[in-house]
Design a protein around this motif. Structure first.
Motif, PDB file in Angstrom:
ATOM      1  N   ALA A   1     -10.227  14.489   3.680  1.00 57.12           N
ATOM      2  CA  ALA A   1     -11.258  15.232   2.932  1.00 57.12           C
ATOM      3  C   ALA A   1     -10.684  15.691   1.589  1.00 57.12           C
ATOM      4  O   ALA A   1     -11.333  15.577   0.537  1.00 57.12           O
ATOM      5  N   PHE A   2      -9.455  16.196   1.629  1.00 61.13           N
ATOM      6  CA  PHE A   2      -8.768  16.619   0.400  1.00 61.13           C
ATOM      7  C   PHE A   2      -8.602  15.423  -0.549  1.00 61.13           C
ATOM      8  O   PHE A   2      -8.873  15.501  -1.747  1.00 61.13           O
ATOM      9  N   ARG A   3      -8.220  14.292   0.054  1.00 61.74           N
ATOM     10  CA  ARG A   3      -7.999  13.083  -0.746  1.00 61.74           C
ATOM     11  C   ARG A   3      -9.275  12.662  -1.466  1.00 61.74           C
ATOM     12  O   ARG A   3      -9.254  12.353  -2.659  1.00 61.74           O
ATOM     13  N   SER A   4     -10.406  12.653  -0.738  1.00 60.84           N
ATOM     14  CA  SER A   4     -11.665  12.235  -1.367  1.00 60.84           C
ATOM     15  C   SER A   4     -11.993  13.145  -2.542  1.00 60.84           C
ATOM     16  O   SER A   4     -12.461  12.682  -3.580  1.00 60.84           O
ATOM     17  N   GLN A   5     -11.710  14.426  -2.373  1.00 61.81           N
ATOM     18  CA  GLN A   5     -12.030  15.371  -3.439  1.00 61.81           C
ATOM     19  C   GLN A   5     -11.173  15.102  -4.686  1.00 61.81           C
ATOM     20  O   GLN A   5     -11.696  14.984  -5.787  1.00 61.81           O
ATOM     21  N   VAL A   6      -9.876  14.973  -4.504  1.00 61.42           N
ATOM     22  CA  VAL A   6      -9.006  14.858  -5.682  1.00 61.42           C
ATOM     23  C   VAL A   6      -8.982  13.447  -6.283  1.00 61.42           C
ATOM     24  O   VAL A   6      -8.517  13.268  -7.403  1.00 61.42           O
ATOM     25  N   ARG A   7      -9.498  12.447  -5.554  1.00 60.35           N
ATOM     26  CA  ARG A   7      -9.588  11.096  -6.135  1.00 60.35           C
ATOM     27  C   ARG A   7     -10.907  10.894  -6.882  1.00 60.35           C
ATOM     28  O   ARG A   7     -11.133   9.842  -7.465  1.00 60.35           O
ATOM     29  N   ASP A   8     -11.777  11.909  -6.838  1.00 59.61           N
ATOM     30  CA  ASP A   8     -13.049  11.821  -7.562  1.00 59.61           C
ATOM     31  C   ASP A   8     -12.778  11.966  -9.072  1.00 59.61           C
ATOM     32  O   ASP A   8     -12.114  12.921  -9.505  1.00 59.61           O
ATOM     33  N   LEU A   9     -13.276  11.012  -9.867  1.00 58.02           N
ATOM     34  CA  LEU A   9     -12.913  10.975 -11.291  1.00 58.02           C
ATOM     35  C   LEU A   9     -13.423  12.194 -12.045  1.00 58.02           C
ATOM     36  O   LEU A   9     -12.742  12.708 -12.944  1.00 58.02           O
ATOM     37  N   THR A  10     -14.602  12.701 -11.671  1.00 52.78           N
ATOM     38  CA  THR A  10     -15.134  13.885 -12.349  1.00 52.78           C
ATOM     39  C   THR A  10     -14.256  15.098 -12.040  1.00 52.78           C
ATOM     40  O   THR A  10     -13.921  15.889 -12.925  1.00 52.78           O
ATOM     41  N   TRP A  11     -13.850  15.203 -10.774  1.00 55.94           N
ATOM     42  CA  TRP A  11     -12.944  16.299 -10.403  1.00 55.94           C
ATOM     43  C   TRP A  11     -11.634  16.187 -11.213  1.00 55.94           C
ATOM     44  O   TRP A  11     -11.107  17.178 -11.714  1.00 55.94           O
TER      45      TRP A  11
ATOM     46  N   SER B   1       0.861  -1.189   0.000  1.00 54.33           N
ATOM     47  CA  SER B   1       0.000   0.000   0.000  1.00 54.33           C
ATOM     48  C   SER B   1       0.896   1.237   0.000  1.00 54.33           C
ATOM     49  O   SER B   1       2.047   1.175   0.455  1.00 54.33           O
ATOM     50  N   HIS B   2       0.374   2.372  -0.473  1.00 53.40           N
ATOM     51  CA  HIS B   2       1.160   3.594  -0.287  1.00 53.40           C
ATOM     52  C   HIS B   2       1.154   3.972   1.190  1.00 53.40           C
ATOM     53  O   HIS B   2       2.174   4.343   1.745  1.00 53.40           O
ATOM     54  N   GLY B   3      -0.031   3.911   1.798  1.00 53.93           N
ATOM     55  CA  GLY B   3      -0.107   4.150   3.249  1.00 53.93           C
ATOM     56  C   GLY B   3      -0.917   5.370   3.640  1.00 53.93           C
ATOM     57  O   GLY B   3      -1.341   5.497   4.793  1.00 53.93           O
ATOM     58  N   ASP B   4      -1.176   6.286   2.697  1.00 51.14           N
ATOM     59  CA  ASP B   4      -1.866   7.527   3.082  1.00 51.14           C
ATOM     60  C   ASP B   4      -3.302   7.272   3.542  1.00 51.14           C
ATOM     61  O   ASP B   4      -3.810   7.980   4.408  1.00 51.14           O
ATOM     62  N   GLN B   5      -3.934   6.234   2.990  1.00 47.65           N
ATOM     63  CA  GLN B   5      -5.318   5.945   3.390  1.00 47.65           C
ATOM     64  C   GLN B   5      -5.417   5.518   4.848  1.00 47.65           C
ATOM     65  O   GLN B   5      -6.500   5.535   5.432  1.00 47.65           O
ATOM     66  N   LEU B   6      -4.281   5.083   5.413  1.00 49.32           N
ATOM     67  CA  LEU B   6      -4.293   4.610   6.804  1.00 49.32           C
ATOM     68  C   LEU B   6      -4.147   5.750   7.807  1.00 49.32           C
ATOM     69  O   LEU B   6      -4.289   5.544   9.011  1.00 49.32           O
ATOM     70  N   CYS B   7      -3.863   6.952   7.285  1.00 54.19           N
ATOM     71  CA  CYS B   7      -3.679   8.111   8.184  1.00 54.19           C
ATOM     72  C   CYS B   7      -5.042   8.753   8.443  1.00 54.19           C
ATOM     73  O   CYS B   7      -5.300   9.909   8.090  1.00 54.19           O
ATOM     74  N   THR B   8      -5.924   7.993   9.086  1.00 50.10           N
ATOM     75  CA  THR B   8      -7.323   8.414   9.208  1.00 50.10           C
ATOM     76  C   THR B   8      -7.535   9.521  10.236  1.00 50.10           C
ATOM     77  O   THR B   8      -8.588  10.157  10.254  1.00 50.10           O
ATOM     78  N   ASP B   9      -6.537   9.751  11.116  1.00 49.52           N
ATOM     79  CA  ASP B   9      -6.692  10.854  12.089  1.00 49.52           C
ATOM     80  C   ASP B   9      -6.498  12.218  11.415  1.00 49.52           C
ATOM     81  O   ASP B   9      -6.871  13.236  11.985  1.00 49.52           O
ATOM     82  N   ASP B  10      -5.890  12.201  10.240  1.00 51.35           N
ATOM     83  CA  ASP B  10      -5.637  13.454   9.501  1.00 51.35           C
ATOM     84  C   ASP B  10      -6.876  13.751   8.651  1.00 51.35           C
ATOM     85  O   ASP B  10      -6.897  13.529   7.437  1.00 51.35           O
ATOM     86  N   THR B  11      -7.906  14.247   9.316  1.00 52.22           N
ATOM     87  CA  THR B  11      -9.203  14.379   8.635  1.00 52.22           C
ATOM     88  C   THR B  11      -9.155  15.430   7.525  1.00 52.22           C
ATOM     89  O   THR B  11      -9.841  15.286   6.518  1.00 52.22           O
ATOM     90  N   ALA B  12      -8.341  16.483   7.693  1.00 50.95           N
ATOM     91  CA  ALA B  12      -8.241  17.511   6.634  1.00 50.95           C
ATOM     92  C   ALA B  12      -7.652  16.862   5.374  1.00 50.95           C
ATOM     93  O   ALA B  12      -8.121  17.101   4.248  1.00 50.95           O
ATOM     94  N   TYR B  13      -6.628  16.038   5.568  1.00 50.61           N
ATOM     95  CA  TYR B  13      -6.044  15.354   4.405  1.00 50.61           C
ATOM     96  C   TYR B  13      -7.035  14.383   3.768  1.00 50.61           C
ATOM     97  O   TYR B  13      -7.171  14.332   2.543  1.00 50.61           O
TER      98      TYR B  13
END
Ligand code: LP5
Ligand code: MN
Length: 249
Positions: A136-146, A122-134
């Protein structure tokens, strides 16, 4: 999730967080030497994200990105499989650059069976779940339409936007408590349970270490890969063991 099986006699190298860019010629030099050196003796190499400092789109055909593609392509043509998992810096690396560089793209996570062991990559960033700001940013930029909207902009505008976000990211990171930028133990346990208690190998946090997790009474290792900022370091699977390696060109 993707999965694969390797032959027991294969030598396999795992690396991540190289953050290659023109501004770090020493790291680029070490990587090119590594491709002609230890990587050329392996059966396959796994690059677990953040190969590049950032990736703004496959139409970035600078001499730098072409040099890396040509060098990876030469390794692949020599018979070494080059497998790439996207990190939070280079998740926009697409099919066209992958083909040019002779690399096979993997999902995150990816399960590799070798020598009777299960290695979960794994890359590992998905496991950093306490970093809620990250996250949220991740969900936005992984959206295919975005992503389609982003990629429709001129390359120069994309580069500018990424550089602005890099600045904002660095400023926010300087204010975040260090522990929230590490993996969350429960998120790791959930992943280990879901994939039947493998050995987990990931990068992203730049905190190289070996950890033990006991999940449902089962002992699992978690190996965190080092970055390449000062030295070229990687993990080598050979003859049933995982060894830390450092390459000095
Ligand atoms: O990378 P690293 O380890 O230094 O920091 C990460 C998290 N930061 C990031 C951002 C990247 O560094 C830069 C972007 C990469 C380029 C991708 C190209 C395509 C996308 C283009 C985007 C326009 O991933 C950092 C974590 C850290 O790991 C540890 O886990 O903390 O997270 C942040 O700092 C994110 C901030 O907390 C939130 C940023 C909000 C930015 C909002 C801008 C809004 C613009 C709208 C577009 C989405
Ligand atoms: Mn990362």
């Amino acid at each position: 999730m993707t999965s694969d099986r390797a032959g027991d006699d294969e030598a396999i190298l795992f690396l991540s967080d190289l953050h290659l860019c023109e501004a770090r010629p020493d790291t680029t030099g070490a990587f090119l030497a590594f491709l002609g050196g230890p990587a050329s003796c392996a059966a396959r190499i796994y690059i677990l994200g953040d190969l590049f400092e950032y990736w703004a789109g496959d139409d970035d055909e600078s001499p730098f990105t072409l040099l890396i593609a040509t060098s990876l392509g030469a390794l692949a043509r020599s018979g070494v499989r080059v497998l790439f998992m996207a990190g939070n810096r280079d998740f926009l690396l697409g099919a066209s650059y992958a083909e040019r560089a002779g690399i096979e793209r993997l999902d995150d996570p990816h399960l590799l069976s070798v020598g009777g062991e299960q290695l979960l990559l794994s890359h590992g960033d998905q496991l950093c779940t306490d970093d809620t700001a990250y996250q949220a940013f991740r969900s936005q930029v992984r959206d295919l339409t975005w992503q389609q909207g982003f990629l429709a902009q001129p390359l120069s505008a994309r580069r500018k936007l990424v550089e602005d976000i890099r600045e904002r990211s660095e400023s926010e990171k300087s204010r975040k408590p260090s522990q929230i930028m590490d993996v969350n133990a429960s998120a790791v346990d959930r992943l280990l349970r879901e994939y039947a208690y493998p050995t987990l190998i990931h990068g992203h946090t730049h905190r190289p270490a070996r950890h033990e997790h006991v999940v449902d009474g089962r002992r699992c290792s978690r190996i965190v890969l080092p970055d390449w900022h000062d030295t070229a370091r990687y993990l080598e699977w050979s003859c049933g063991t995982l060894a830390d390696r450092e390459y000095i060109p």
